[in-house]
Write an enzyme that holds these catalytic residues in place. Structure first.
Site, PDB file in Angstrom:
ATOM      1  N   GLN A  33      29.152  -4.584 -13.896  1.00 17.73           N
ATOM      2  CA  GLN A  33      29.326  -3.853 -12.762  1.00 17.73           C
ATOM      3  C   GLN A  33      30.583  -2.874 -12.755  1.00 17.73           C
ATOM      4  O   GLN A  33      30.407  -1.561 -12.738  1.00 17.73           O
ATOM      5  CB  GLN A  33      29.333  -4.526 -11.641  1.00 17.73           C
ATOM      6  CG  GLN A  33      28.474  -4.393 -10.469  1.00 17.73           C
ATOM      7  CD  GLN A  33      27.221  -3.586 -10.860  1.00 17.73           C
ATOM      8  OE1 GLN A  33      27.171  -2.573 -10.354  1.00 17.73           O
ATOM      9  NE2 GLN A  33      26.272  -4.184 -11.656  1.00 17.73           N
ATOM     10  N   HIS A  35      30.789   0.620 -14.800  1.00 18.86           N
ATOM     11  CA  HIS A  35      29.977   1.913 -14.219  1.00 18.86           C
ATOM     12  C   HIS A  35      30.934   2.802 -13.595  1.00 18.86           C
ATOM     13  O   HIS A  35      30.556   4.263 -13.855  1.00 18.86           O
ATOM     14  CB  HIS A  35      29.120   1.464 -12.774  1.00 18.86           C
ATOM     15  CG  HIS A  35      27.796   0.930 -13.299  1.00 18.86           C
ATOM     16  ND1 HIS A  35      26.887   1.910 -13.687  1.00 18.86           N
ATOM     17  CD2 HIS A  35      27.119  -0.117 -13.130  1.00 18.86           C
ATOM     18  CE1 HIS A  35      25.813   1.129 -14.239  1.00 18.86           C
ATOM     19  NE2 HIS A  35      25.992   0.065 -13.636  1.00 18.86           N
ATOM     20  N   GLU A  58      25.183  -5.632  -2.865  1.00 18.53           N
ATOM     21  CA  GLU A  58      24.184  -4.726  -3.692  1.00 18.53           C
ATOM     22  C   GLU A  58      23.375  -5.729  -4.718  1.00 18.53           C
ATOM     23  O   GLU A  58      22.213  -6.270  -4.647  1.00 18.53           O
ATOM     24  CB  GLU A  58      24.804  -3.683  -4.401  1.00 18.53           C
ATOM     25  CG  GLU A  58      23.654  -2.891  -5.064  1.00 18.53           C
ATOM     26  CD  GLU A  58      24.079  -1.579  -6.113  1.00 18.53           C
ATOM     27  OE1 GLU A  58      25.473  -1.730  -6.220  1.00 18.53           O
ATOM     28  OE2 GLU A  58      23.386  -0.878  -6.499  1.00 18.53           O
ATOM     29  N   HIS A  59      24.209  -6.451  -5.715  1.00 12.89           N
ATOM     30  CA  HIS A  59      23.710  -7.408  -6.572  1.00 12.89           C
ATOM     31  C   HIS A  59      24.313  -8.749  -6.371  1.00 12.89           C
ATOM     32  O   HIS A  59      25.542  -8.832  -6.081  1.00 12.89           O
ATOM     33  CB  HIS A  59      24.252  -6.981  -8.300  1.00 12.89           C
ATOM     34  CG  HIS A  59      23.597  -5.499  -8.503  1.00 12.89           C
ATOM     35  ND1 HIS A  59      24.618  -4.594  -8.372  1.00 12.89           N
ATOM     36  CD2 HIS A  59      22.247  -5.246  -8.901  1.00 12.89           C
ATOM     37  CE1 HIS A  59      23.768  -3.512  -8.896  1.00 12.89           C
ATOM     38  NE2 HIS A  59      22.442  -3.832  -9.174  1.00 12.89           N
ATOM     39  N   ASP A  69      18.612  -4.384 -14.204  1.00 14.26           N
ATOM     40  CA  ASP A  69      18.898  -3.004 -14.272  1.00 14.26           C
ATOM     41  C   ASP A  69      17.987  -2.280 -15.262  1.00 14.26           C
ATOM     42  O   ASP A  69      17.637  -0.868 -14.814  1.00 14.26           O
ATOM     43  CB  ASP A  69      20.468  -2.761 -14.943  1.00 14.26           C
ATOM     44  CG  ASP A  69      21.459  -3.004 -13.801  1.00 14.26           C
ATOM     45  OD1 ASP A  69      21.179  -3.155 -12.586  1.00 14.26           O
ATOM     46  OD2 ASP A  69      22.528  -3.074 -14.333  1.00 14.26           O
ATOM     47  N   HIS A  97       0.795  13.342  32.446  1.00 13.89           N
ATOM     48  CA  HIS A  97       0.505  12.212  31.602  1.00 13.89           C
ATOM     49  C   HIS A  97      -0.438  11.510  32.412  1.00 13.89           C
ATOM     50  O   HIS A  97      -1.682  11.090  31.963  1.00 13.89           O
ATOM     51  CB  HIS A  97       1.577  11.345  31.294  1.00 13.89           C
ATOM     52  CG  HIS A  97       2.613  11.994  30.073  1.00 13.89           C
ATOM     53  ND1 HIS A  97       3.240  12.782  30.219  1.00 13.89           N
ATOM     54  CD2 HIS A  97       2.553  11.376  28.854  1.00 13.89           C
ATOM     55  CE1 HIS A  97       3.965  13.014  29.075  1.00 13.89           C
ATOM     56  NE2 HIS A  97       3.534  12.290  28.434  1.00 13.89           N
TER      57      HIS A  97
END
Lengths: 433, 433
Positions: A262, A265, A330-331, A364, A423
């Site tokens: 991670q 990145h 996230e992960h 991934d 209506h």
């Protein structure tokens, strides 16, 4: 010694420390906003001419017309032989697995009929046309082409338009090959806010799409935010994150490398380990120190780990689950003996990687599930990118004469309670008596 | 004579005329943005104290603490006896039908196992807590409480927090009764940007939610836009719209009243009729002229019809479908002989009302489907509010040792192709041999 934070859930100020660690404010920049607003307006009013001007200026190109910026199907297909056989086979296997997984996500139309003949349901249809933004240059990820394009194709989107900048004319063969494999219908060498504008408003050459997906830099993200409403957009992603829960029985080198995967990145990426075993946390710290010097992207990893990483000692695995549900990562890797029963306790996470063998890196690329996942605690309310992002629903309602007469009375009462008498009268016309 | 536009699809500039008719730009106002930004910041940093101050100022109240602004469950229940029996029964019937319909929308977890033991799937979970904004004063619609609250409860949301302003202390009994029927868990007499801020950030008294839904004025819409990301939000709605396709065989008074039922919402609302029969269009125009003077909200209807309404002569019903798919209307009435086969050709619409008896007003209140629908052509890419808006998904991935070893090679190839070597090495650790 790598400078990774060490937290302990038994500290009296643990919750504050944790919230400080998680705190992430997306940058909003007035100068960027102004530039993007100007680009959007220019493309909206001047179409192709503006696209050509901005592309020549920002990507240092010198083309005379939009036609020169279209990347033909033949060029996409040619890329398949410009990459290595291993790469091509890898992309094809990944595409096949991603497609098979996403087929499970298709939503179908449904309806039911009541006793008096009233029919109710939802009709599910694909978007007509989707746009896929792919970053150029160094951050060009062919895997992202597959992950964004395949769900759209599985949903049945008629036409998928890819834009990818080619700064200084440089194209990424892996990206073009992935586009060919994923079935991208048209592609343009466009990037930045101008590419987003082209897709959102349409020009003489670029078709207007209904939704724009795919990652991009701050100009792209800002442009997507501004065109939202005219077209749909996917989520605006923050930095990537991994959270590992480990019982202390996985090889510490594996866990250290998972955290690195991670961290590499981006300097803002976040890697956190939760474990009840202090000695094990020490061994992971030692693995980090040992492995870091061997990493190609060690500067990025080191800064990410030091600024945003943490090794957190927890009381037990139950507490690890509670903390995880607060973080909504996230992960999430569950590196424990019985990951399936632990997964059932997880309320919020983008993707759950179960067991010691399930490295997040597999997910991934080629496991099948999407790698576009909610970041920055948004897994509390959002989902991985999926086929459902390229389908939408229309309610279906058909009343029999009897049904309309019967329910018309209720509608009339409620409409009059709200002071909406047109209506009420519209419903009353259908009441028999 | 009511001044409704008459268009003909055979005019050479029809497409331009149509696009001009549909054109709608949401207003963005710098003064509003600044006020909202200030309110959000104040509530984020000063919590309850700021909520009390803004409420006293903007809603002309004089309370001393947030505790005084909580509306108790007893107060909600008391509203059930403060309304008429017909109203209570109407709300209960509507709630029951809305609940039954939305039960069909629940998404379930799924997974499958491959030959080598690899497990893939998605785990579906509800949001923990949702916030429901309900406008106060004249535009307070109890039906909206049902339509927003019930899908959340069906999804399994643990706690549903309602905010509703009570300007000058005025409460709407129908809104409180609807909240009691829908199962709202806590309610606060808060409105405007301050209410949105309270829900998004949480305060000492107001719990932080994961998603905020419900309609509101420009301050509320702006605040929702600004807190998006911290929490989820539903769509930001534009003016309401109805499109009617009629073959010319429905009582023209019915169609005129159906058009009015949209027009009475708001001067910006849009009501359009498509029909191949010129004489029938003339009779609907005559019905409009005849009925308009009898309407309670005639000023609003007249302006809406004149500014944004249209009667459009089309070549045939097939062309009507094509034009409809371009417009992607919020509400679509198919007042024709075989509405079900026509509905199959409709690609984009929020809700499709089939047949001469299915007045859109029935759908607004008690048919079952949601009345929160995509407006301003966003039905091209979005759906009615539903249970799926209160559920989210986590990918599930579990590799066997064999599966990880096998696919690890592909992941490694692709990761190295992207220059992400920590990803590659993390996968490679799991390769046997």
């Amino acid at each position: 010694m790598t400078d990774i934070k060490r937290l302990d859930s038994s500290s009296s100020d643990f919750q504050q420390q944790l919230d400080r660690l998680l705190d992430w404010e997306g940058v909003s920049n007035e100068a960027v906003n102004n530039t993007v607003r100007e680009v959007l307006q220019a493309v909206k009013s001047r179409g192709d001419a503006a696209l050509v001007e901005y592309t020549n200026r920002f990507d240092r190109m010198s083309v005379g017309s939009m036609a020169e910026l279209e990347i033909s199907q033949d060029r996409l297909t040619a890329a398949l032989v410009n990459i290595s056989v291993a790469e091509r086979e890898g992309l094809e296997l990944a595409a096949e697995r991603v497609r098979a997984y996403h087929e499970h996500q298709k939503v179908a139309s449904w309806s039911y009929t009541e006793d008096d003949g009233t029919l109710l349901g939802q009709q599910v249809t694909p978007l007509d046309r989707a746009g896929l933004y792919v970053p150029g240059g160094k951050a060009a990820y062919p895997s992202s082409v597959l992950m964004n394009a395949i769900p759209a194709k599985v949903a049945g989107v008629d036409e998928l338009i890819m834009v990818v900048p080619t700064p200084d004319g440089e194209v990424n063969e892996l990206v073009l090959a992935a586009a060919a494999i994923a079935g991208v219908d048209r592609a343009f060498a466009l990037g930045g806010a101008q590419a987003v504008a082209g897709l959102a408003y349409g020009t003489e050459t670029v078709p207007q799409v209904d939704k724009i997906v795919g990652p991009g830099n701050i100009y792209v993200a800002t442009a997507k935010g501004m065109v939202f409403g005219t077209v749909g957009i996917d989520m605006i992603a923050g930095p990537s994150e991994i959270l590992v829960i480990c019982d202390g029985k996985t090889d510490p080198d594996w866990i250290a490398m998972d955290l690195f995967s991670q961290a590499e990145h981006d300097e803002d990426a976040q890697s956190i380990l939760l474990c009840p075993d202090q000695a094990y946390l020490d061994s992971v710290a030692a693995s980090i120190d040992k492995l870091l010097p061997t990493m190609e992207r060690k500067e990025i990893i080191e800064k990410s780990i030091a600024d945003r990483g943490a090794l957190i000692k927890v009381a037990d695995l139950d507490e690890a689950v509670t903390i995880t549900n607060h973080i909504a990562p996230e992960h999430l890797e569950l590196s424990v003996d019985d990951p399936q029963s632990m997964a059932k306790q997880i309320k919020h996470a983008g993707a759950i990687f179960m067991g010691r063998y399930t490295a997040e890196a597999l997910g991934d690329y080629c496991a099948g599930p999407n790698h576009v996942l909610p970041t920055s605690r948004t897994a509390r309310f959002s989902s991985p990118l999926g086929v459902y992002d390229f389908q939408k629903r229309s309610s279906l309602i058909m009343f029999s004469a009897d049904g309309a007469s019967h329910l018309g009375k209720t509608a009339s009462t409620l409409a009059r309670g709200e002071g909406l008498t047109a209506h009420a009268r519209s419903a009353e016309y259908r009441i028999k008596d």
